[in-house]
Scaffold this motif. Sequence first.
Motif: not given
Length: 439
Positions: A411-439
């Motif tokens: 239930g988490h959008d991998p590109h919208v939800v972000i966390y901060r790297t050690a130097d403070g840069r915003p980073t998405p949960l994943s830089e991959g793409q959701v595999i639509g066939e699986l869902l």
Amino acid sequence: MALQLGTASLASIASFWNNSVQAAVPKRGRGPARSVILIFNSGAPSHIDLWDPKPDAPDNVRGVFKPISTKVSGIQVSELLPRMAERADKLAIVRSVHHEHSSHNAGMYWSIVGRPYRMDSTLINPSRSDYPSVGTLVGWLAQRDDYAGAVPPYVITPHPHCDSFQYITPGQFGGFLGAKYDPLVVKGDPNSVDFSVPDLRIADGLSPERLGQRSDLLRRLDDHRHAGLNEIAVDYEINRAKALSLVTSADLSSAFDLSKEPDGVRERYGRHTWGQSHLLARRLVEAGVRFVTTVNGPSIVWDTHADNFNTLKNKLVPPMEQAYAALLDDLAERGLLDSTLVVWMGDFGRTPAINGKAGRDHWPQCYSMVLAGGGIRGGQVVGESDNTGGVPRSRPLTPADIHATMFKTLGHDPHVVIYRTADGRPTPLSEGQVIGELL
């Protein structure tokens, strides 16, 4: 060694988990999955000899195992997997995963973190500069959303990912998110008759009441010096308090108590380390844990450079498949499979060409991962490798794509939800793409 109050030993427990038990309702994502069980096969299983057989390939590629039909028309797997063939309607087999690291620890990092390590090496160890793994991030999300379980939200059993116990895979701990998000690593054999989680008990001769009294006294002493504490010292004080809640939690002890399971259930999973680790994973999910990794190791036992075929047939595949099938069945029978995503993976694949030692070598260019439960549409194959299993022929995918799909099921959008790297840069949960066939 048992815990002793007033020393750093309490903090050694809390370094795995620093999360207060709160009564607030979790604000978790609204996906079909609530928890994830990752079955990780350290050392890299051969995709050609398991999930992606190549019966029409040359002799020096196809190997000795024949393909068998599955419950789903048109899908075949190796004859080593008869139980999984019967459960193919639950499985989504992804045959086109690839990355670029051919060393074990770097390969494991890419598989569980979804991005390359800074060097392609086995001789590496975790640090606070590591990016967090998918398990770490699921634990981070749980704590962000007021996780209220007695057990830490991220647990690894029975041992951590590693090339050896000298070289532990980076990424599986908190990384730059900090020790607060480290997993609880069991570090014990769940198949042992005296299995217990090391250090998760009060020292012999010390009652919970006396432990509480000592903690109260120490807290009163600490109150007089809090104003002068630096950030590290404050974290230690918080960790010590959280550790106290862990070692005195009856719910925590109960979750790890496999003696509560009927003998028939334990036999079904297999009276071996992998079987009982998978059973423990089911118990932890029932206790509310969000992410459990059960490592089919220890170390890189799937590293079949020599005698690949006998080792798979006689040593590695039977306990793995027994435990895997039992886990899927048990989750389904308990009504938990729809809310539990089960993911099977390894470091990378193995070479199409069989070497002179009847083995297969490292091959990250193409390998397989398998998903089931948690909103995944089973009974399908996604992606295709070429006629030797050497490279993706269609739908090339990366571990990051698998992770993005995992987050989506939670239930988490991998590109919208972000966390901060050690130097403070915003980073998405994943830089991959959701595999639509699986869902």
